[in-house]
Design an enzyme around this catalytic site. Sequence first.
Site, PDB file in Angstrom:
ATOM      1  N   GLU A  73      -3.581 -47.959  91.298  1.00 35.22           N
ATOM      2  CA  GLU A  73      -2.916 -48.728  90.234  1.00 35.22           C
ATOM      3  C   GLU A  73      -3.807 -49.029  89.035  1.00 35.22           C
ATOM      4  O   GLU A  73      -3.321 -49.118  87.911  1.00 35.22           O
ATOM      5  CB  GLU A  73      -2.275 -50.004  90.781  1.00 35.22           C
ATOM      6  CG  GLU A  73      -3.190 -50.995  91.414  1.00 35.22           C
ATOM      7  CD  GLU A  73      -2.397 -52.226  91.903  1.00 35.22           C
ATOM      8  OE1 GLU A  73      -1.770 -52.886  91.072  1.00 35.22           O
ATOM      9  OE2 GLU A  73      -2.432 -52.500  93.118  1.00 35.22           O
ATOM     10  N   SER A 118      -5.937 -59.210  88.001  1.00 37.58           N
ATOM     11  CA  SER A 118      -7.113 -58.343  88.141  1.00 37.58           C
ATOM     12  C   SER A 118      -7.791 -58.230  86.794  1.00 37.58           C
ATOM     13  O   SER A 118      -7.112 -58.125  85.767  1.00 37.58           O
ATOM     14  CB  SER A 118      -6.694 -56.933  88.570  1.00 37.58           C
ATOM     15  OG  SER A 118      -6.539 -56.876  89.950  1.00 37.58           O
ATOM     16  N   ARG A 173     -13.619 -52.985  88.413  1.00 41.43           N
ATOM     17  CA  ARG A 173     -12.872 -54.242  88.572  1.00 41.43           C
ATOM     18  C   ARG A 173     -13.917 -55.337  88.746  1.00 41.43           C
ATOM     19  O   ARG A 173     -14.628 -55.360  89.741  1.00 41.43           O
ATOM     20  CB  ARG A 173     -11.951 -54.156  89.785  1.00 41.43           C
ATOM     21  CG  ARG A 173     -11.048 -55.383  89.950  1.00 41.43           C
ATOM     22  CD  ARG A 173     -10.146 -55.220  91.179  1.00 41.43           C
ATOM     23  NE  ARG A 173      -9.186 -56.317  91.293  1.00 41.43           N
ATOM     24  CZ  ARG A 173      -9.449 -57.518  91.791  1.00 41.43           C
ATOM     25  NH1 ARG A 173     -10.667 -57.810  92.209  1.00 41.43           N
ATOM     26  NH2 ARG A 173      -8.508 -58.450  91.858  1.00 41.43           N
ATOM     27  N   SER A 193       1.635 -60.625  89.610  1.00 45.51           N
ATOM     28  CA  SER A 193       1.800 -61.676  90.620  1.00 45.51           C
ATOM     29  C   SER A 193       0.464 -62.394  90.785  1.00 45.51           C
ATOM     30  O   SER A 193       0.378 -63.617  90.783  1.00 45.51           O
ATOM     31  CB  SER A 193       2.203 -61.068  91.963  1.00 45.51           C
ATOM     32  OG  SER A 193       3.297 -60.218  91.813  1.00 45.51           O
TER      33      SER A 193
HETATM   34  P1  ADP Z   1       3.483 -57.212  89.886  1.00 46.33           P
HETATM   35  O1  ADP Z   1       3.119 -55.772  89.728  1.00 46.33           O
HETATM   36  O2  ADP Z   1       2.527 -57.980  90.728  1.00 46.33           O
HETATM   37  O3  ADP Z   1       4.913 -57.418  90.269  1.00 46.33           O
HETATM   38  P2  ADP Z   1       4.017 -57.778  87.053  1.00 46.33           P
HETATM   39  O4  ADP Z   1       3.063 -57.336  85.985  1.00 46.33           O
HETATM   40  O5  ADP Z   1       5.300 -57.052  87.141  1.00 46.33           O
HETATM   41  O6  ADP Z   1       3.246 -57.842  88.426  1.00 46.33           O
HETATM   42  O7  ADP Z   1       4.275 -59.322  86.796  1.00 46.33           O
HETATM   43  C1  ADP Z   1       4.972 -60.132  87.705  1.00 46.33           C
HETATM   44  C2  ADP Z   1       5.043 -61.517  87.108  1.00 46.33           C
HETATM   45  O8  ADP Z   1       5.776 -61.451  85.876  1.00 46.33           O
HETATM   46  C3  ADP Z   1       5.808 -62.516  87.940  1.00 46.33           C
HETATM   47  O9  ADP Z   1       4.974 -63.122  88.893  1.00 46.33           O
HETATM   48  C4  ADP Z   1       6.298 -63.505  86.896  1.00 46.33           C
HETATM   49  O10 ADP Z   1       5.289 -64.437  86.594  1.00 46.33           O
HETATM   50  C5  ADP Z   1       6.498 -62.631  85.673  1.00 46.33           C
HETATM   51  N1  ADP Z   1       7.886 -62.200  85.398  1.00 46.33           N
HETATM   52  C6  ADP Z   1       8.333 -61.782  84.178  1.00 46.33           C
HETATM   53  N2  ADP Z   1       9.614 -61.455  84.226  1.00 46.33           N
HETATM   54  C7  ADP Z   1      10.045 -61.669  85.490  1.00 46.33           C
HETATM   55  C8  ADP Z   1      11.294 -61.517  86.156  1.00 46.33           C
HETATM   56  N3  ADP Z   1      12.386 -61.101  85.499  1.00 46.33           N
HETATM   57  N4  ADP Z   1      11.363 -61.800  87.474  1.00 46.33           N
HETATM   58  C9  ADP Z   1      10.282 -62.242  88.140  1.00 46.33           C
HETATM   59  N5  ADP Z   1       9.071 -62.410  87.560  1.00 46.33           N
HETATM   60  C10 ADP Z   1       8.937 -62.136  86.258  1.00 46.33           C
END
Ligand code: ADP
Length: 412
Positions: free
Chosen positions: A177, A232, A244, A229
């Site tokens: 990733e 990094s 990293r 979530s």
């Molecule tokens: P991951 O790859 O860990 O899912 P993202 O870059 O997609 O990470 O970001 C996830 C974070 O984005 C969530 O934890 C929340 O804070 C935020 N977020 C933005 N839009 C949304 C949505 N529609 N639903 C849930 N979380 C969202």
Amino acid sequence: MAEKAVNGFADDSSSDKSLKKHATGDGATVNGIEKVRNGSPDSFCDIRPSMPLFGMDIGGTLTKLVYFEPANFDEFDLEEKETLQTIHRYLIGNVAYGKSGIRDVHLEMENQTICGRTGKIHFIRFPTSQMLSFIELAKSKNFSGLASGICATGGGAYMFEEIFAKEVLLQLHKYDEMDCLLKGIHYIDRYNPFSECYFFRNPRDTELCKKMPFDFRNPYPYLVVNIGSGVSILAVRSKTDYSRVSGTSLGGGTFLGLCCLLTGCETFEEAIELASQGDSKNIDKLVRDIYGGDYSKFGLAGETVACSFGHMMSKEKRDTSSREDLARATLVTLTNNIGSIARMCAKTEKIERVVFVGNFLRVNEISMKLLAYAMDFWSNGSLKALFLEHEGYFGAMGCLMEYLHLNHPWQQ
Ligand code: ADP
């Protein structure tokens, strides 16, 4: 995701219209930044990849899907063409899929040339918790009849590998990733005909603070702070040299989780909306709540947060706090913590540019401005906070690029 499109999805673009391209031609000038001609990363290709082309980043909260739509379906045989058009009609005919899948129309990139094919790049997201519905959809659209596999990154590429193979007969080709994230950043910054990278001018002045384009053509060295979530942090010194350097489990998922707990909200959008109307000073203890004013010896203004959620130890304050205040304080606490870790990393790595990405920043100008302010203020102006329009899609985009390295046996 259910088949039925949900009408009335409003484009939630937060992009500043002033950042539009104002000259086109062989190279476009975007607010003074000369962009390369669209498309043509043909160096990525040995032979044409099979269609449809997808890159998928299956994260802890959201799954991001990047889809390349060829402009011309005529070169495919009839059966292929039919399946491609079914997939295409479904994806492009809708902007919302079921209850929670969204195509971010404001981010699509037109007129891209990938491996000799011209087309458009689309950006789609849905909650990872809906993955089983997505798999059902892929099955119903006969996806496996066409694609030899899907390039996938993120933890979910491992978690869902078996189920994809079993249920849709699709192999997930897994890529790292962080590699994908950086490839995606460089591709999109280079080939987006609009300005991708921006910063906030006058971050310390709420009246004068203004979003401005940033020329990211010679980016090295820079720090990437990916706020998904969790968080990094990567130090990037050249196209091939990165590491990293840090991270924290207190990220966007923590903000959303705590906000749901404290306010009873159900979605990220609701949490941000609440936060936009709240005042964190009703929740946090400031320096002036402890000192009665500034702590001048160390240059700490009375307005500085001394203790996040510090007022909540008092029953009286708890009883008068609102959901909005709690949401705002949660947002400010998480953002300041991330900013503080990013600043320490930048100092240790001796890097001045800090690029913040990840979906935590979606529709979240509060955090972006706070980060811009914090970077500038606490470094006496030596650090610059940068942001990118495609916020959380770089991993999926980089994954699509991997698909184009065609020396894989599965592509032949
Ligand atoms: P991951 O790859 O860990 O899912 P993202 O870059 O997609 O990470 O970001 C996830 C974070 O984005 C969530 O934890 C929340 O804070 C935020 N977020 C933005 N839009 C949304 C949505 N529609 N639903 C849930 N979380 C969202």
